[in-house]
Enzyme design. Sequence first.
Site, mmCIF file in Angstrom:
data_model
loop_
_atom_site.group_PDB
_atom_site.id
_atom_site.type_symbol
_atom_site.label_atom_id
_atom_site.label_comp_id
_atom_site.label_asym_id
_atom_site.label_seq_id
_atom_site.Cartn_x
_atom_site.Cartn_y
_atom_site.Cartn_z
ATOM 1 N N GLY A 18 0.786 -1.142 -0.450
ATOM 2 C CA GLY A 18 0.377 -0.360 0.156
ATOM 3 C C GLY A 18 0.741 1.288 -0.633
ATOM 4 C CG ASP A 55 5.389 -5.878 17.233
ATOM 5 O OD1 ASP A 55 4.653 -4.601 16.855
ATOM 6 O OD2 ASP A 55 5.091 -6.027 18.117
ATOM 7 N NE ARG A 145 -12.728 4.117 8.139
ATOM 8 C CZ ARG A 145 -13.766 2.255 8.083
ATOM 9 N NH1 ARG A 145 -14.795 2.205 9.380
ATOM 10 N NH2 ARG A 145 -14.179 2.155 6.816
ATOM 11 C CE1 TYR A 148 -7.432 4.675 10.787
ATOM 12 C CE2 TYR A 148 -8.787 6.844 9.866
ATOM 13 C CZ TYR A 148 -7.708 6.362 10.030
ATOM 14 O OH TYR A 148 -7.153 6.056 8.602
ATOM 15 C CE LYS A 152 -3.975 7.044 11.097
ATOM 16 N NZ LYS A 152 -3.072 6.490 10.762
ATOM 17 C CB VAL A 181 -5.788 5.449 -0.035
ATOM 18 C CG1 VAL A 181 -4.469 5.370 -1.467
ATOM 19 C CG2 VAL A 181 -5.204 7.320 -0.480
ATOM 20 C CB SER A 185 -5.235 -2.119 4.685
ATOM 21 O OG SER A 185 -5.374 -0.944 3.982
ATOM 22 N NE ARG A 189 -10.864 0.500 5.604
ATOM 23 C CZ ARG A 189 -9.672 1.125 5.133
ATOM 24 N NH1 ARG A 189 -8.161 0.416 5.711
ATOM 25 N NH2 ARG A 189 -9.152 2.339 4.304
ATOM 26 N NE ARG A 210 -14.965 7.581 2.376
ATOM 27 C CZ ARG A 210 -14.790 6.521 3.219
ATOM 28 N NH1 ARG A 210 -16.259 6.633 4.361
ATOM 29 N NH2 ARG A 210 -13.845 6.446 3.783
#
Length: 250
Positions: A18, A55, A145, A148, A152, A181, A185, A189, A210
Amino acid sequence: MAGRLDGKRALVTAAGQGIGRAIADMFAAEGAEVIATDLSVDKLDGFSGVVRALDVCDSDAVVALAKDVGSIDILANIAGYVHHGSVLDCDDAAWDFSFDLNVKSMHRMIRAFLPSMLERTAAGGKASIINMSSGASSIKGAPNRYVYGATKAAVIGLTKSVAVDFIKQGVRCNAICPGTVRSPSWEERVAELGKEVGSAEKAMEVFVSRQPMGRVGEANEIAALALYLASDESAFTTGTVIPIDGGWTL
């Protein structure tokens, strides 16, 4: 213009796919020595630069990598996780995991690598930290969201704090806020939403609808902005929060 990162050392997290992979590839193509990290090194097969497993939720691993890698000029914090749901779908475990991966990982990386960046700027170099935020809820509310968006938004605060604290020492820190984008991942979704709305095609329509431009973004478009922020072309830019979202937050 080629060679925009000649002579610079860059480290990119979540570089296996990505946006992270697009950034690592573009940085390398523009002359940087790139250390590409990911939780799964298998995803980094074929990358031309240095590959390291990492990690970002493991503080000891981050510190060990910083000692091993040495000084860098550019740090791109890309690792993140998109939790789906409202506050009623977010238990303590989901909250803690989201903040650990989306926010605290950036704290770990910056705290570990900033001292070496300051050494380079003290010797006349220039340093840039790039944090991946999002347009979703940090700038504009997005349904389902909840945590999330909270993480952010926190990334934006973190970015501005680092920028103002180290502006005199030559370290810049900026945040990128993408819209939707195309990435592995995101495709996951789409598949999950497809189960709710009846098909992947309908789910795709939801995401595209959207975006005022009528399409989702491409990873290379985000990477191009990261390249600008990493390069000396953006030497007068710090503490900024830059949407790149096809007009979604207008």
